[in-house]
Design a protein around this motif. Sequence first.
Motif, PDB file in Angstrom:
ATOM      1  N   UNK A   1       0.749  -1.186  -0.105  1.00 34.51           N
ATOM      2  CA  UNK A   1      -0.042  -0.060   0.022  1.00 34.51           C
ATOM      3  C   UNK A   1       0.796   1.292  -0.037  1.00 34.51           C
ATOM      4  N   UNK A   2       1.823   1.168   0.878  1.00 34.39           N
ATOM      5  CA  UNK A   2       2.748   2.270   0.749  1.00 34.39           C
ATOM      6  C   UNK A   2       3.527   2.721  -0.677  1.00 34.39           C
ATOM      7  N   UNK A   3       3.924   1.465  -1.402  1.00 31.63           N
ATOM      8  CA  UNK A   3       4.557   1.541  -2.692  1.00 31.63           C
ATOM      9  C   UNK A   3       3.411   2.253  -3.561  1.00 31.63           C
ATOM     10  N   UNK A   4       2.436   1.830  -3.401  1.00 34.23           N
ATOM     11  CA  UNK A   4       1.114   2.132  -4.228  1.00 34.23           C
ATOM     12  C   UNK A   4       1.008   3.736  -4.163  1.00 34.23           C
ATOM     13  N   UNK A   5       0.804   4.132  -2.946  1.00 34.32           N
ATOM     14  CA  UNK A   5       0.701   5.597  -2.693  1.00 34.32           C
ATOM     15  C   UNK A   5       1.957   6.564  -3.002  1.00 34.32           C
ATOM     16  N   UNK A   6       2.923   5.871  -3.229  1.00 37.24           N
ATOM     17  CA  UNK A   6       4.316   6.799  -3.550  1.00 37.24           C
ATOM     18  C   UNK A   6       4.336   6.715  -5.044  1.00 37.24           C
ATOM     19  N   UNK A   7       3.324   5.875  -5.945  1.00 36.66           N
ATOM     20  CA  UNK A   7       3.382   6.099  -7.455  1.00 36.66           C
ATOM     21  C   UNK A   7       2.977   7.587  -8.096  1.00 36.66           C
ATOM     22  N   UNK A   8       3.516   7.977  -8.949  1.00 36.62           N
ATOM     23  CA  UNK A   8       3.238   9.279  -9.460  1.00 36.62           C
ATOM     24  C   UNK A   8       1.783   9.584  -9.978  1.00 36.62           C
ATOM     25  N   UNK A   9       1.353  10.988  -9.960  1.00 36.26           N
ATOM     26  CA  UNK A   9       0.060  11.220 -10.436  1.00 36.26           C
ATOM     27  C   UNK A   9      -0.042  10.913 -11.916  1.00 36.26           C
ATOM     28  N   UNK A  10       0.830  10.592 -12.562  1.00 41.01           N
ATOM     29  CA  UNK A  10       0.567  10.197 -14.044  1.00 41.01           C
ATOM     30  C   UNK A  10       0.095   8.676 -14.210  1.00 41.01           C
ATOM     31  N   UNK A  11       0.059   8.012 -13.050  1.00 38.92           N
ATOM     32  CA  UNK A  11      -0.348   6.377 -13.154  1.00 38.92           C
ATOM     33  C   UNK A  11      -1.960   6.451 -13.779  1.00 38.92           C
ATOM     34  N   UNK A  12      -1.989   5.483 -14.556  1.00 36.07           N
ATOM     35  CA  UNK A  12      -3.535   5.226 -15.165  1.00 36.07           C
ATOM     36  C   UNK A  12      -3.904   3.685 -15.078  1.00 36.07           C
ATOM     37  N   UNK A  13      -3.101   2.832 -14.711  1.00 31.84           N
ATOM     38  CA  UNK A  13      -3.463   1.587 -14.495  1.00 31.84           C
ATOM     39  C   UNK A  13      -2.418   0.679 -13.666  1.00 31.84           C
ATOM     40  N   UNK A  14      -3.043  -0.280 -12.701  1.00 33.61           N
ATOM     41  CA  UNK A  14      -2.267  -0.984 -11.950  1.00 33.61           C
ATOM     42  C   UNK A  14      -2.681  -2.572 -12.184  1.00 33.61           C
ATOM     43  N   UNK A  15      -2.045  -3.466 -12.111  1.00 35.82           N
ATOM     44  CA  UNK A  15      -2.185  -4.943 -12.253  1.00 35.82           C
ATOM     45  C   UNK A  15      -1.597  -5.343 -11.072  1.00 35.82           C
ATOM     46  N   UNK A  16      -2.163  -6.313 -10.441  1.00 35.16           N
ATOM     47  CA  UNK A  16      -1.843  -6.890  -9.184  1.00 35.16           C
ATOM     48  C   UNK A  16      -2.346  -8.575  -9.222  1.00 35.16           C
TER      49      UNK A  16
END
Length: 464
Positions: A357-372
Motif C-alpha cells: 500500500x505504501x508503494x502504491x501511494x508513492x507512485x506518481x500522479x501520471x499513473x493510469x493502471x495497476x495490475x496485481x
Amino acid sequence: MASTLPGLLGLPTELLVSISSSLPNRDIKSLRLTCRRLFSTASLRLTRVFLSANPRNIDVFRSITDHETFRQQIVEIIWDDARLESRQRERYAGSYFLDLDNGRYYQFSGQCPRWFFNLVLASGADVDAFRYGLKRFPSLKRVTITPFAHVRLLTPLYETPMIRAFPPGFIYLIPHTWYVHSPGQRPPVSTRRNQLSEFEKDRYHGVRLVTRELAQFRHHNVTELIIDVNALLCGTSLLTGIDSTIFTEPCAEYNDLVTVLRRPGFRRLDLALLVGRQSYQEDWSASRSGLLRRALSEAPNIEHISLRTDETQKDSDDSGAPDRHFVPRKSIFPVDKWLCLRHFGLSQFLVRQNDLLSLLAALPATLRSVELSCLIFLEGTYRGLLADMRDTLDWRGRGTRERPKVIVGLPADSISERTIWVDEQVGIGVLRDAFDPLYERPNAEYFGQTIWAVAKKRPQPNSI
C-alpha cells in the motif's frame, strides 16, 4: 455509369479497401492472389516480424527486411526463444520426419533425411539477421522475447512462419529451452552467476543476444523490451522467466540490460524472473543485492513497468520467520525516479499489505493502471489491500480520466492455463484461457472473497 464488373470487383475502390482492412492477413494473402485489382487494393498489415534460431523464420525475416514497403511498417520483432534441440525428432503419421535443428519437416520416402545439427547457432545467422533488422526497420519500437510460441499444440501463442509451415495436425514435442517448472518444484538454478556453465547461460540465447545487440548497436529506435511468459498463465503449471542470477552480481548480461534501460526515451519493460532456489535457500539474493533497483533507476522516463517471478506459494516450513523472505518493495522499485509512469504491474511476488500500500501511494500522479496478479501475502489479504486502497489512497478524488484502474488476477487452479480476472465488474470475476482468446466464462465456481476493482481493457489476443 454503373460498373459492369461482377460481384466484389464491382465495388468502389474505397469500399474494397475498407473490407480488406477488416480481414486477417491470411485471408488478405489469398485475396491478393485472385486478380491484379485486388492485389493492388488489399494491402497486408505487417507490423511485426518473427525471428529465432530457425532457418524458416530467418528466411521470412530477411525477405521482409529487404522489402521496401513492408520494412517501413515493422514496429515489433518477436523472438521465439524456444530453441529446438536435436534429440527431439519425431515421425508423424508414418510419412513425415521433423528436423528440429533446422525447423523443417521432410516427407518420408524409405530413407531417413540427412540431419543438420545446430547450423544456425554455429553460423550466427540469427544474430546477423537481428542486426540487419535493427538497421532496416525505421519504425521499430519494441522487441518481445518469449519461450512459449509453441507451448500448446495446434493453438500456439504465436503462429511463426516455422509453425505455419507444418502440415495440418502436425504433432511434435513441445520445445522448452528455458527452465520451466510446476508449483512446488525448484528449478536447478545456481545462486551465483559465476557458478553457471555456458550451457546453462545459453538456455536464454535470445535474451542474451537481443540485449547485447541493443546495447552495442546505438542507431536504433527500440524503447520497449518485453519478456513475454503470457500474463494469463499466472500461477499455473507453466512457470518460467529469465535467470535472475544476473542480479546477484555484475555480469555481461546485467551490463547490457542496464545500457538498454539507459537509452533516452526508453518507456516500457516487462520482466519475468526465474528466482529458482534463490527464494528460500538464499534469502532472495537477486532482490537484496540492489542491482535490480539500480538497473530500474536507469530508466527515469519509463511509462510501463511490469515485474513477475515464478513464485507461487509461501514456504510452509518457514511460517514462523516471514521476515527472512520479505524484501520491501521500495528497495526494488525506484518510484521516486519514475515521474512519467502510467502502468505498474506486479505478479507472483511475496508481499505485505501495508508495504505494498505504501508503494502504491508513492507512485506518481501520471499513473493510469495497476495490475496485481497472483500475489503471495506474508501479511494481509487481497480484500484488505483493496479496501485500504479505496479508503486511504487519493485516487477516488481524481478526475475520471486521471483515476488509475486496477486489475486483479487469481489462479483458477495449479494445473490449467486458466486464470480468474477481476476487471470490468465488481464481484467474482471471469475465467480466461491463456491460449484461447475466445474463451471467457463467468467464474461461477469460485466462492472466495469479494474483490472491489475496476480495470484496464482486456489484453487483446495475439494474432498475425
